[in-house]
Motif scaffolding. Sequence first.
Motif, mmCIF file in Angstrom:
data_model
loop_
_atom_site.group_PDB
_atom_site.id
_atom_site.type_symbol
_atom_site.label_atom_id
_atom_site.label_comp_id
_atom_site.label_asym_id
_atom_site.label_seq_id
_atom_site.Cartn_x
_atom_site.Cartn_y
_atom_site.Cartn_z
ATOM 1 N N ASP A 90 0.849 -1.181 0.000
ATOM 2 C CA ASP A 90 0.000 0.000 0.000
ATOM 3 C C ASP A 90 0.893 1.243 0.000
ATOM 4 N N SER A 91 0.667 2.176 0.900
ATOM 5 C CA SER A 91 1.464 3.408 0.913
ATOM 6 C C SER A 91 2.694 3.305 1.796
ATOM 7 N N GLY A 92 2.959 2.112 2.352
ATOM 8 C CA GLY A 92 4.145 1.923 3.178
ATOM 9 C C GLY A 92 4.085 2.712 4.470
ATOM 10 N N VAL A 93 5.246 3.173 4.956
ATOM 11 C CA VAL A 93 5.299 3.937 6.201
ATOM 12 C C VAL A 93 5.788 5.350 5.903
ATOM 13 N N ASN B 28 2.645 4.609 15.533
ATOM 14 C CA ASN B 28 3.927 5.246 15.776
ATOM 15 C C ASN B 28 4.984 4.199 16.126
ATOM 16 N N LYS B 29 6.023 4.087 15.342
ATOM 17 C CA LYS B 29 7.161 3.181 15.529
ATOM 18 C C LYS B 29 6.826 1.713 15.299
ATOM 19 N N LEU B 30 5.529 1.370 15.254
ATOM 20 C CA LEU B 30 5.154 -0.041 15.099
ATOM 21 C C LEU B 30 3.795 -0.152 14.418
ATOM 22 N N GLY B 31 3.749 -0.950 13.356
ATOM 23 C CA GLY B 31 2.498 -1.221 12.666
ATOM 24 C C GLY B 31 2.432 -2.683 12.265
ATOM 25 N N ARG B 32 1.325 -3.044 11.657
ATOM 26 C CA ARG B 32 1.138 -4.456 11.280
ATOM 27 C C ARG B 32 0.430 -4.510 9.927
ATOM 28 N N TRP B 33 0.996 -5.315 9.029
ATOM 29 C CA TRP B 33 0.421 -5.504 7.697
ATOM 30 C C TRP B 33 -0.356 -6.807 7.685
ATOM 31 N N ASP B 34 -1.683 -6.718 7.433
ATOM 32 C CA ASP B 34 -2.536 -7.891 7.320
ATOM 33 C C ASP B 34 -2.360 -8.445 5.903
ATOM 34 N N GLY C 48 10.280 0.474 13.545
ATOM 35 C CA GLY C 48 11.303 1.412 13.109
ATOM 36 C C GLY C 48 11.179 2.726 13.841
ATOM 37 N N ASP C 49 11.541 3.816 13.147
ATOM 38 C CA ASP C 49 11.415 5.136 13.756
ATOM 39 C C ASP C 49 10.387 5.995 13.021
ATOM 40 N N PHE C 50 9.500 5.376 12.242
ATOM 41 C CA PHE C 50 8.465 6.077 11.488
ATOM 42 C C PHE C 50 7.342 6.553 12.423
ATOM 43 N N THR C 51 6.490 7.415 11.900
ATOM 44 C CA THR C 51 5.395 7.954 12.712
ATOM 45 C C THR C 51 4.036 7.361 12.363
ATOM 46 N N SER C 52 3.915 6.758 11.173
ATOM 47 C CA SER C 52 2.649 6.109 10.826
ATOM 48 C C SER C 52 2.874 5.052 9.753
ATOM 49 N N ALA C 53 1.980 4.087 9.708
ATOM 50 C CA ALA C 53 2.033 3.010 8.709
ATOM 51 C C ALA C 53 0.709 3.000 7.957
ATOM 52 N N GLY C 54 0.779 3.214 6.648
ATOM 53 C CA GLY C 54 -0.428 3.224 5.830
ATOM 54 C C GLY C 54 -1.417 4.304 6.204
ATOM 55 N N GLY C 55 -0.952 5.329 6.914
ATOM 56 C CA GLY C 55 -1.841 6.404 7.337
ATOM 57 C C GLY C 55 -2.780 6.025 8.464
ATOM 58 N N VAL C 56 -2.571 4.861 9.070
ATOM 59 C CA VAL C 56 -3.439 4.379 10.150
ATOM 60 C C VAL C 56 -3.016 5.013 11.471
ATOM 61 N N ALA C 57 -3.991 5.423 12.266
ATOM 62 C CA ALA C 57 -3.701 6.017 13.565
ATOM 63 C C ALA C 57 -3.058 5.002 14.504
ATOM 64 N N THR D 275 -4.040 -4.823 4.250
ATOM 65 C CA THR D 275 -4.343 -3.576 4.951
ATOM 66 C C THR D 275 -3.389 -3.384 6.125
ATOM 67 N N TRP D 276 -3.168 -2.121 6.493
ATOM 68 C CA TRP D 276 -2.370 -1.799 7.660
ATOM 69 C C TRP D 276 -3.251 -1.735 8.903
ATOM 70 N N GLU D 277 -2.675 -2.104 10.047
ATOM 71 C CA GLU D 277 -3.389 -2.098 11.319
ATOM 72 C C GLU D 277 -2.492 -1.526 12.412
ATOM 73 N N ALA D 278 -3.134 -1.014 13.440
ATOM 74 C CA ALA D 278 -2.411 -0.626 14.652
ATOM 75 C C ALA D 278 -2.178 -1.858 15.507
ATOM 76 N N VAL D 279 -1.138 -1.820 16.303
ATOM 77 C CA VAL D 279 -0.840 -2.898 17.250
ATOM 78 C C VAL D 279 -1.080 -2.318 18.645
ATOM 79 N N GLY D 280 -2.324 -2.441 19.101
ATOM 80 C CA GLY D 280 -2.665 -1.767 20.348
ATOM 81 C C GLY D 280 -2.458 -0.274 20.164
ATOM 82 N N GLY D 281 -1.807 0.345 21.117
ATOM 83 C CA GLY D 281 -1.544 1.778 21.022
ATOM 84 C C GLY D 281 -0.157 2.089 20.535
#
Length: 494
Positions: free
Chosen positions: A399-402, A435-441, A423-432, A446-452
């Motif tokens: 998708d749009s990456g991080v 920050n620093k951690l995301g998850r690709w389904d 990593g040190d990114f602030t968002s993944a796929g534009g999902v709230a 699709t991108w997802e948050a991992v908890g907070g």
Amino acid sequence: MKKWLLGFFVIGLIGTVLIMSGCQDSLQFPTTTLSPPITVATTSSTTLGTSTTTTTTTTTTTTTTTTTTSTLPTLAAPSFILPAGTYETDSILTVTIESTTGATVFYTTDGSDPDTSANVYSAPFTIAASKLIKAMATKEGSLDSSIASANYEIWWWQAIGAGLDGTVRAIETGSLYAAGYFTDGIAQWDGSSWSVFAGGIDYCGRGLAIDGSNIYLVGEFGEAGGVSVGSIAGWDGSTWEGLAGGLGGANDGFVLLLDPSGKLYVGGEFSTAGGVTANGIACWDGSTWESLDNGVAGGSEIVYALAYDADNGYLYAGGDFTIASGVTVNNIARWDVTNLTWEALGAGADVGTSGQVSGLALDSSGNLYVGGSFDSVAGSSVAADQVAKWDGTSWSALDSGVAGGDVWALAFDPGQNKLYVGGDFTSAGGVASTNKLGRWDITNSTWEAVGGAVTAGNFVQTLKVDGSNVYVGGNFTEVSSISARNIAKFGKVE
């Protein structure tokens, strides 16, 4: 005269009897036989769920049998209003059980089958940890219901003790081990607290690998437990040992990987291994070092990440380099372990990534995921912000990456078919909350948050999936508002 006649009659009668006795073989007389008395009985019996009464009435000429059967109804099984499943939440779950009007519901929360000695349900109740709940219903005049069950898994962030006092660079499980830029460089978690492992090292650990009771550590250090080792060491269960002279180079080792045969691959910034020329990558077979042809060259000549495809016999290496044994590869290459040759990922000029590769992971289908500091793959023909997929023949973006930084670590979770990205990114796929951690389904793309995610800190450096737990290491102090110093766990709350 009368007396005479009477005497004559008696004599005649006796004679007649004698004559009849003598002729009994030729004369037959009718005989009447009476049947014996007949017993009249009534029998009543009852079994679970069925009431049966049988009555038998008999006269000397007629027998009549009448049977009447009635069946008790079976109660419907109780139902759970909250659907069973996995819930990623820091909140407690409320469990409500419904059943037939007038029925009594008995339930358990430990996975055992309930009976009438179990908990009696009277109102909704809450759970704060994963539970397998079972319930049954009873009611007078009815059979007990079957047992209904609902398995609730709660996944959330959990601190691991007091954490560690510096950046965590590598994590291995079995027992839980961490290596990094913290006091003594390597630590072990015993389930309740952290301790220095086997005397520690004199500076920094960057990579870990475990093979049974053997623990391998690589990094930037000269001693392990007081033993001179040269940036790489092996623990055999009782002592540290150097591996035939260790590594020689500027910053030495960054990453370790064990293949299924037990060979140990090491990547980093070095030029020799055990005195053998090995540029950035080498293999330890248990007794001697081997080079992988001419290794890597160009760029910074550093290997940061390794992944092994056992099904196809490939070792993938990612880092900051442009060439592998004369082949132009651009930061990512694969080593054919059968033919002992390096290959590029792509064709012609459309190979590799536009920048450094820091993380690699393979999914269950053999697709390779690549993370790092780049904005395109396949040369520059496919736009991909810091993370991309190689399917064996072609490159594609996730998708749009991080955004807002780079990817430093990847880990695949086969149970969920999802890819964790740190990593040190602030968002993944534009999902709230990524920050620093995301998850690709992978299934749904699709991108997802991992908890907070990380709510206070600088970066996620390493990821390790172990069953229903994902271990996260790096430089941070808080995950989803939970205090966690440089290491934490996201997974099933027991």
